[in-house]
Design an enzyme around this catalytic site. Structure first.
Site, PDB file in Angstrom:
ATOM      1  N   TYR A 136      37.532  32.945  31.405  1.00  0.00           N
ATOM      2  CA  TYR A 136      36.281  32.485  31.713  1.00  0.00           C
ATOM      3  C   TYR A 136      35.589  31.340  31.082  1.00  0.00           C
ATOM      4  O   TYR A 136      34.470  31.321  30.236  1.00  0.00           O
ATOM      5  CB  TYR A 136      35.259  33.695  31.800  1.00  0.00           C
ATOM      6  CG  TYR A 136      35.274  34.596  30.700  1.00  0.00           C
ATOM      7  CD1 TYR A 136      34.776  34.307  29.228  1.00  0.00           C
ATOM      8  CD2 TYR A 136      36.001  35.739  30.867  1.00  0.00           C
ATOM      9  CE1 TYR A 136      34.675  35.273  28.278  1.00  0.00           C
ATOM     10  CE2 TYR A 136      36.081  36.642  29.753  1.00  0.00           C
ATOM     11  CZ  TYR A 136      35.626  36.476  28.515  1.00  0.00           C
ATOM     12  OH  TYR A 136      35.493  37.478  27.320  1.00  0.00           O
ATOM     13  N   VAL A 166      29.462  41.359  28.513  1.00  0.00           N
ATOM     14  CA  VAL A 166      29.944  42.587  27.750  1.00  0.00           C
ATOM     15  C   VAL A 166      30.362  41.846  26.405  1.00  0.00           C
ATOM     16  O   VAL A 166      31.035  40.772  26.571  1.00  0.00           O
ATOM     17  CB  VAL A 166      31.173  43.124  28.570  1.00  0.00           C
ATOM     18  CG1 VAL A 166      31.838  44.370  27.735  1.00  0.00           C
ATOM     19  CG2 VAL A 166      30.942  43.679  29.997  1.00  0.00           C
ATOM     20  N   ASN A 213      42.870  43.654  34.823  1.00  0.00           N
ATOM     21  CA  ASN A 213      41.789  43.262  33.930  1.00  0.00           C
ATOM     22  C   ASN A 213      41.784  41.966  33.285  1.00  0.00           C
ATOM     23  O   ASN A 213      41.042  41.008  32.912  1.00  0.00           O
ATOM     24  CB  ASN A 213      41.727  44.306  32.932  1.00  0.00           C
ATOM     25  CG  ASN A 213      40.870  43.883  31.703  1.00  0.00           C
ATOM     26  OD1 ASN A 213      39.674  43.830  31.584  1.00  0.00           O
ATOM     27  ND2 ASN A 213      41.322  43.210  30.744  1.00  0.00           N
ATOM     28  N   LYS A 260      36.687  34.738  41.086  1.00  0.00           N
ATOM     29  CA  LYS A 260      36.204  36.529  41.244  1.00  0.00           C
ATOM     30  C   LYS A 260      35.799  36.839  42.608  1.00  0.00           C
ATOM     31  O   LYS A 260      35.801  37.747  43.220  1.00  0.00           O
ATOM     32  CB  LYS A 260      35.038  36.745  40.409  1.00  0.00           C
ATOM     33  CG  LYS A 260      35.515  36.688  38.729  1.00  0.00           C
ATOM     34  CD  LYS A 260      36.548  37.541  38.597  1.00  0.00           C
ATOM     35  CE  LYS A 260      37.022  37.518  36.965  1.00  0.00           C
ATOM     36  NZ  LYS A 260      38.081  38.470  36.628  1.00  0.00           N
ATOM     37  N   TYR A 275      35.382  29.949  37.857  1.00  0.00           N
ATOM     38  CA  TYR A 275      35.347  31.317  37.623  1.00  0.00           C
ATOM     39  C   TYR A 275      34.901  32.285  38.760  1.00  0.00           C
ATOM     40  O   TYR A 275      35.630  33.315  39.210  1.00  0.00           O
ATOM     41  CB  TYR A 275      34.638  31.698  36.353  1.00  0.00           C
ATOM     42  CG  TYR A 275      34.733  33.171  35.865  1.00  0.00           C
ATOM     43  CD1 TYR A 275      35.718  33.742  35.317  1.00  0.00           C
ATOM     44  CD2 TYR A 275      33.212  33.627  36.038  1.00  0.00           C
ATOM     45  CE1 TYR A 275      35.579  34.989  35.014  1.00  0.00           C
ATOM     46  CE2 TYR A 275      33.237  35.060  35.687  1.00  0.00           C
ATOM     47  CZ  TYR A 275      34.413  35.748  35.050  1.00  0.00           C
ATOM     48  OH  TYR A 275      34.397  37.205  34.710  1.00  0.00           O
ATOM     49  N   CYS A 300      53.286  39.650  28.500  1.00  0.00           N
ATOM     50  CA  CYS A 300      53.538  39.088  29.967  1.00  0.00           C
ATOM     51  C   CYS A 300      52.558  38.138  30.271  1.00  0.00           C
ATOM     52  O   CYS A 300      51.181  38.433  29.910  1.00  0.00           O
ATOM     53  CB  CYS A 300      53.440  40.309  30.855  1.00  0.00           C
ATOM     54  SG  CYS A 300      53.040  40.014  32.680  1.00  0.00           S
ATOM     55  N   PRO A 323      31.322  43.647  36.209  1.00  0.00           N
ATOM     56  CA  PRO A 323      30.305  43.608  35.017  1.00  0.00           C
ATOM     57  C   PRO A 323      29.319  42.423  34.767  1.00  0.00           C
ATOM     58  O   PRO A 323      29.633  41.370  35.278  1.00  0.00           O
ATOM     59  CB  PRO A 323      31.292  43.598  33.786  1.00  0.00           C
ATOM     60  CG  PRO A 323      32.614  43.604  34.211  1.00  0.00           C
ATOM     61  CD  PRO A 323      32.547  43.057  35.634  1.00  0.00           C
TER      62      PRO A 323
END
Ligand code: NAD
Length: 252
Positions: free
Chosen positions: A95, A189, A91, A160, A156, A63, A186
């Site tokens: 970026y 990561v 999620n 957000k 980005y 998808c 976050p």
């Protein structure tokens, strides 16, 4: 409070669940007892394997969350199999790091399409079922860049910021239906996306932990507990919030 058997009947949608943070989320949701439906641009075979090994239930399909028809097809498949989804963890995101003067309209649009417009399509698809059931959890990925204003991430960070505004406002409209809407922001990561991106070359994996209270780069599993809480019955009285999980970089 829902009994354990009621919990196991919940259906959780995870976007971008084939890799990185989304994969850790999908696995955690399965371990929490939920049936997991993964939507990703690519195949989620590895996620499916991990969930099966953990004894969980999973369904996955290709998808593109930025495409309204693709999301509608995914939602139809989920609703056909399970009736509705109780939990939406959005999620999937991109970026690219580009200075603003080199950001063309196509790049800006793509970032908005994948990170923000997708939230419109997904919420339209899954919120009505949650409202009908009188129970729902929506969790969306924001980013600590919203607070830090890191350079080369204007599009980005704007996308957000849009997520954070969406979460705050939708929460006020759906709380009376038992639906909560929250974001997780976050810090850096270590994921397939950041390992293969400019973050490595820019030395961010070395530089950022030095500015954090906890002096190591985050792993996808470091975020799974926050997501698990926000999608649980225990989080019934928490909504419209953005939970920062960044090793203590921002300590507001
Ligand atoms: N990794 C970090 O340092 C970090 C920090 C802050 C926020 N985030 C956010 O966390 C989320 C996940 O990041 P990650 O580092 O795990 O990413 P990643 O690039 O490692 O994995 C992203 C997954 O999403 C999928 N995806 C991308 N575009 C898609 C689309 N249009 N439709 C469906 N699936 C799509 C990819 O195929 C991939 O499986 C993103 O929203 C990102 O903005 C990440």
């Amino acid at each position: 409070m829902a009994s354990e058997s009621e919990r196991t009947k919940r259906v959780a949608v995870v976007t971008g669940g084939a890799a990185g943070i989304g994969q850790a989320y999908a696995l955690r949701l399965a371990r929490d007892g939920h049936t997991v439906a993964v939507a990703d641009l690519g195949p989620a075979d590895e996620t499916e394997k991990l969930i099966h090994e953990a004894g969980g239930k999973v369904f996955s399909t290709r998808c593109d969350v930025s495409d309204a028809d693709s999301v509608a097809g995914f939602a139809a498949a989920v609703n056909e199999r399970f009736g509705h989804a109780d939990i939406l963890v959005h999620n999937a995101g991109i970026y690219p790091m580009v200075p603003f003067d080199k950001t063309d309209w196509a790049t800006w649009r793509r970032i908005m399409d994948v990170n923000l417009d997708s939230l419109f399509h997904l919420t339209k698809a899954f919120l009505p079922g949650m409202q009908q059931q009188g129970w729902g959890r929506i969790v969306v990925m924001a980013s600590a860049t919203f607070h830090s204003g890191s350079p080369h991430m204007v599009a980005y960070t704007a996308s957000k910021g849009g997520v954070i505004g969406f979460v705050r406002t939708l929460a006020a409209e759906v709380g009376e239906h038992g639906v909560t809407v929250n974001a997780i922001a976050p810090g850096l990561v270590r994921t397939p996306g950041t390992i293969s991106g400019p973050q490595q070359e820019m030395g961010l994996f070395e530089a950022l932990p030095n500015m954090q209270a906890i002096k190591r780069t985050g792993a996808p599993e470091d975020l799974a507990g926050a997501m698990s809480f926000l999608t649980s019955d225990d989080a019934a009285y928490m909504t419209g919030q953005t939970l920062v999980v960044d090793g203590g970089f921002a300590r507001a």
